[in-house]
Every structure is written in structure tokens, then in C-alpha cells.
Design a protein around this motif. Structure first.
Motif, PDB file in Angstrom:
ATOM      1  N   VAL A  29       0.837  -1.201   0.000  1.00 40.52           N
ATOM      2  CA  VAL A  29       0.000   0.000   0.000  1.00 40.52           C
ATOM      3  C   VAL A  29       0.869   1.247   0.000  1.00 40.52           C
ATOM      4  O   VAL A  29       0.680   2.164  -0.789  1.00 40.52           O
ATOM      5  N   ILE A  50      -3.580 -12.939  -5.156  1.00 41.35           N
ATOM      6  CA  ILE A  50      -3.864 -12.294  -3.871  1.00 41.35           C
ATOM      7  C   ILE A  50      -4.106 -13.352  -2.813  1.00 41.35           C
ATOM      8  O   ILE A  50      -4.435 -14.486  -3.124  1.00 41.35           O
ATOM      9  N   GLU A  54      -6.987 -12.143   3.784  1.00 47.67           N
ATOM     10  CA  GLU A  54      -5.956 -11.138   3.530  1.00 47.67           C
ATOM     11  C   GLU A  54      -6.042 -10.591   2.111  1.00 47.67           C
ATOM     12  O   GLU A  54      -6.155 -11.346   1.154  1.00 47.67           O
ATOM     13  N   ALA A  55      -5.994  -9.255   2.002  1.00 48.69           N
ATOM     14  CA  ALA A  55      -5.810  -8.631   0.682  1.00 48.69           C
ATOM     15  C   ALA A  55      -4.435  -7.970   0.733  1.00 48.69           C
ATOM     16  O   ALA A  55      -3.432  -8.667   0.725  1.00 48.69           O
ATOM     17  N   VAL A  56      -4.354  -6.625   0.842  1.00 51.29           N
ATOM     18  CA  VAL A  56      -3.028  -6.006   0.932  1.00 51.29           C
ATOM     19  C   VAL A  56      -2.641  -5.603   2.344  1.00 51.29           C
ATOM     20  O   VAL A  56      -1.551  -5.102   2.572  1.00 51.29           O
ATOM     21  N   GLU A  57      -3.548  -5.772   3.321  1.00 51.46           N
ATOM     22  CA  GLU A  57      -3.246  -5.273   4.660  1.00 51.46           C
ATOM     23  C   GLU A  57      -2.148  -6.056   5.346  1.00 51.46           C
ATOM     24  O   GLU A  57      -1.595  -5.616   6.348  1.00 51.46           O
ATOM     25  N   ARG A  69      -2.249  -8.012  10.259  1.00 49.22           N
ATOM     26  CA  ARG A  69      -3.547  -7.346  10.433  1.00 49.22           C
ATOM     27  C   ARG A  69      -4.703  -8.286  10.178  1.00 49.22           C
ATOM     28  O   ARG A  69      -5.769  -8.159  10.776  1.00 49.22           O
TER      29      ARG A  69
END
Lengths: 275, 275
Positions: free
Chosen positions: B80, B167, B182-185, B189
Motif C-alpha cells: 500500500v 492475492i 488477507e488482501a493487501v493489509e 492485520r
């Protein structure tokens, strides 16, 4: 006077459903879930019986006592809260045992079969709400950019991959990067997380799950969706046409236009054009 | 003395890699990324050149100046942060234009091809670390319950569905309900979110993406993973054997055992048994 049963979950949808059904001259016999359903429903339905999540037997008794032979399910339940606080009655226990999977649809299909065995047919909650099913095309805000259109298509691919597993109705994408995927936290929290990771024009895609049974909890967007997007810095809302409903649509469109948020209806591949 | 190049991202992995390579008698010529790589690396590598994310030309010049013909990539970059602060040099611009998709692997494959065109071969970072690739079977803590084993298999199905889209390496499941994806965090997290939605025994599944190129950022767990699980209330860690590495494995196993956290290595379908 025809009677319609309403098995009410949370959010504005049950309230709006009751109002629309009564506007058509129907009598609305509602069953509401403690801790989920908005108390407002009392004002819009002809009768309301309050039950706890998992009391399937009580739902059936209330509907039968109200003379219901057709009913709808409207609004979801908080899956996390209910997963750990569920105190199912014997009827719910029996159908939990039979439900093939633990996904929403599997459970709701089992509840639905139980009701039908008692002569109560479950019909789609969009029955009086055809005018609020989202149509394909540009609905509000600035036109979709090329980049945003590509993000919408990517989001639809992610949701298509997850749909068969009975999870995921919402995904947030920006510049080809998948920022957030919904599991059980709900659409609003997914938008908050994804939007806050973007630059202010993140793209929110909301669609039905593959093969989702439209008699249960139709995916819905409403003015609160736009509020969440504004707060989190998301700029585009793409909803699946024909499979998603828009609550308080005029207000949503007006809010989006004022905030410069683009709203489009797209097909399951993310295409917005009419061809 | 043989020289190995190290293109370092964030986390402990680059530092541990440099230490392991030097313990084998190699000279380590490192390129570190500002704002990503831990400054500790200065103590473990023979030389460190600091660059910004996106300065592909400088990476190549630094490795060539150091006499590198074989290099590894170790550690990720904050996707990010880099997505929005990336100031690519001309070489990065050119390869960004050529990269087929915007997923990590597509980009890293393009970077890798660029390096190889300059005579620098990219080799898997596990080259000196075979002993830390996770093996199948029970690794720490109480035995996996039936319920937890089913959750591991469900998590693997979710990751298998997302893998082809480049992803998702982590998912959190409890009692058949997918709590977080999970995506991009990032994995930490995702564990925090999923764990906090569970009841203290949520199951964390970490796996490689389908067809993930092991020369780039091998999925890793380490003591911090266990710390995050303890803080968030997750109880089981399942990692894909053969495709995931365990950093500071002895410490991780010891921490997990002390905290009552189960750790297992499983195949891509979530099976833990050796058959």
C-alpha cells in the motif's frame, strides 16, 4: 386482505419491506430478532413477534398463528455475534444437523425447507420491490474512468472466485490492487478498511454470491453505504445489476452525486455498458 | 569467496538470510529499501546500498558494482505504501509498462527478467535455508481437533480460489466460518481482525499463492506471528509445508508450546497427516 409473513433481520430492509407491502394493501405479520431487528418495525408491520436468533420453532408458530402461507426473509443477522451466542431450539438443532455446509445459504435453505414443510412458502423479498433492483448502467456521479472500469472488472473476478465458497459479497480495489475482501466483518467494515488504504478514489464492488438464493438476504446498498464511502475515502460504487437492491435509492443517488461518488450497475463480469 | 546478491525488503527475513549466507562462507552484497528494510542488515551484510522502492536501475548498478552474478529477493515491501509513493526510475517505468498484470508476481517477474538481462540470476531465497522450510505434520501445541482440522481444510479452499488472482496468503477460520481474508493489509492485520472476531481458538492458515514463484518473497511465519495470534486470540497456525518458511523456528515452536498454540504443517488441501 392478503397476508405476507416477514422474517426480519437487521438493517433498514425489513422496515422498508413492510412499508412497501402495506402500501400494496397487504397485511404484514412479522417475526423480529432481538438484538438484530430495528424496533421501528413495530410501526410498519401489523403484528411483530420478537424471537432470539435460532428459535426456528417460535418463528413457525408465530407465522402460522398469523395465518401466513407466504413469507419473505429480509435483512441479515450479525454472523459473528450469532455464531457464538446462538441458542438453537430443538427444531433449529435438527436442521443445523442436516444443513450440508455452514455457509449462510446452506443454513437458510434448511430453514426455508423447514418452513415449507409447515405450508409456509418462502418467496424472494424483492417481490414488491422490483423497482429497486439495480439496473445496469451509469447511475450517479462522474463517468467511470478506464482505470476504474478495470478495477470493477478485477473486483468481479475476485468475487466470482469466492462465490462458490459462500463467502464474500464486497471487495475494494484501486489501481489494480485488491485492498480489502469481505469475510464476516460485513460490507461497511470492508469499505472502511479498503477505503482507508486507498487514495480517495478506491472502487467498491458489491455483488451476489455465485448461485446465491435470492429468497435469502438479497445484497443491498443504501445511503449508509455512501456515508461509509465518504468517511473512508472511496470514490466508486459498482453494484451487480439484477442481483442487488438499492434501499432509499433516490436519497442514495442524490448523496452520491453531491459527494462526487460514481455509482454504476454492472453485470457479473463488471461490464457497465448495455451491450 | 563466492558472492551472493541480496535484494532486501522488510521484516526479519533479509537479516536472517544474510546471517545464514555468511555462516556458509559467502560474501553478501545487499541492496536495501529505505523505509522498508531493517537497519540491522548493515551489521549482517558485507555491503549495503540503500535505494528507494522503484529504483530498479540503481539496484542493478549496485549489484554489478559488487560483482554479483547470483542474487536473492528476501522480504516483502509494504504494497500500500509503495503503491502510492512509488517514484520509478526509467528502467522501472519500462518494466511496469511490460508487466502483464499488477499482481506482485507479475511485477517481480518483470524485475527478475530485467536483472537476468544484465547477467544477474535470481535464485530462491531458500537456497541456504532448506532447514527452515516447513515440513508436514504436528509441530507444536495440543493436537489438532476434528473441528480445527476441518477449518484448516476450508481455509485452504479459500486460498486456492484466490491464488490464481495473485492475492491472499492468509485466511482466518473458526467453526466453519471464514472470519478474515488477507488482501493487501498483510498477514498480521488479517490475524488481528480474524482473531478478534473469534472465541480464542481461531485457526490461521498461511499458504503460498497458486503457482507462486518461490524466487520472490516466500511466505514466512515467525515468532511475531505467534505474538500476533496471542494478542488477537487465535489458537491454531497451519502453514503450507514445502512452500512456507519458518523464521527463528526454535523460538516460534517454544513460544507456541508455552502459549498452548497448535502449529501444523499441511499440504495445499489442508491435510496434516503424512499419507
Amino acid at each position: 386482505m392478503e397476508t405476507i409473513g416477514l422474517i426480519a433481520g437487521n438493517g433498514r430492509f425489513p422496515v422498508l419491506f413492510a412499508r412497501a407491502a402495506r402500501a400494496r394493501g397487504l397485511r404484514v405479520v412479522a417475526v423480529a430478532h432481538r438484538g438484530e431487528t430495528e424496533p421501528d418495525l413495530e410501526r410498519e408491520a401489523d403484528s411483530v413477534t420478537w424471537v432470539r436468533v435460532g428459535q426456528v420453532g417460535r418463528v413457525i408458530r408465530a407465522l402460522k398463528a398469523g395465518g401466513v402461507s407466504r413469507a419473505v426473509m429480509a435483512g441479515g443477522v450479525n454472523k459473528v455475534r450469532s455464531m457464538f451466542s446462538l441458542r438453537p431450539d430443538w427444531r433449529a438443532m435438527r436442521l443445523l444437523g442436516r444443513a450440508a455446509g455452514r455457509g449462510d445459504d446452506a443454513l437458510l435453505r434448511a430453514v426455508s425447507a423447514e418452513l415449507e414443510s409447515e405450508g409456509i412458502e418462502i418467496v424472494p423479498s424483492t417481490v414488491f420491490l422490483q423497482d429497486i433492483v439495480v439496473e445496469r448502467g451509469h447511475l450517479a456521479g462522474p463517468p467511470l474512468s478506464e482505470r476504474e472500469a478495470a478495477d470493477v472488472r478485477l473486483g468481479c473476478r475476485v468475487l466470482a472466485a469466492l462465490g462458490p465458497l459462500d463467502i464474500g459479497q464486497c471487495v475494494v480495489v484501486e489501481r489494480g490492487v485488491v485492498l480489502a475482501i469481505e469475510a464476516v466483518e460485513g460490507t461497511d467494515r470492508t469499505i472502511e478498511r479498503g477505503g482507508s488504504l486507498g487514495t480517495g478514489r478506491a472502487v467498491v464492488i458489491k455483488a451476489a454470491k455465485t448461485g446465491q438464493d435470492m429468497r435469502f438476504d438479497v445484497p443491498a446498498v443504501g445511503p449508509r453505504t455512501i456515508e461509509t464511502m465518504v468517511r473512508s475515502g472511496a470514490g466508486v460504487l459498482a453494484v451487480q445489476a439484477g442481483a442487488t437492491i438499492m434501499l432509499e435509492g433516490e436519497r442514495l443517488i442524490e448523496m452520491a452525486a453531491r459527494q462526487g461518488i460514481t455509482v454504476v450497475g454492472c453485470d457479473e463480469h463488471g461490464n457497465v455498458g448495455q451491450s
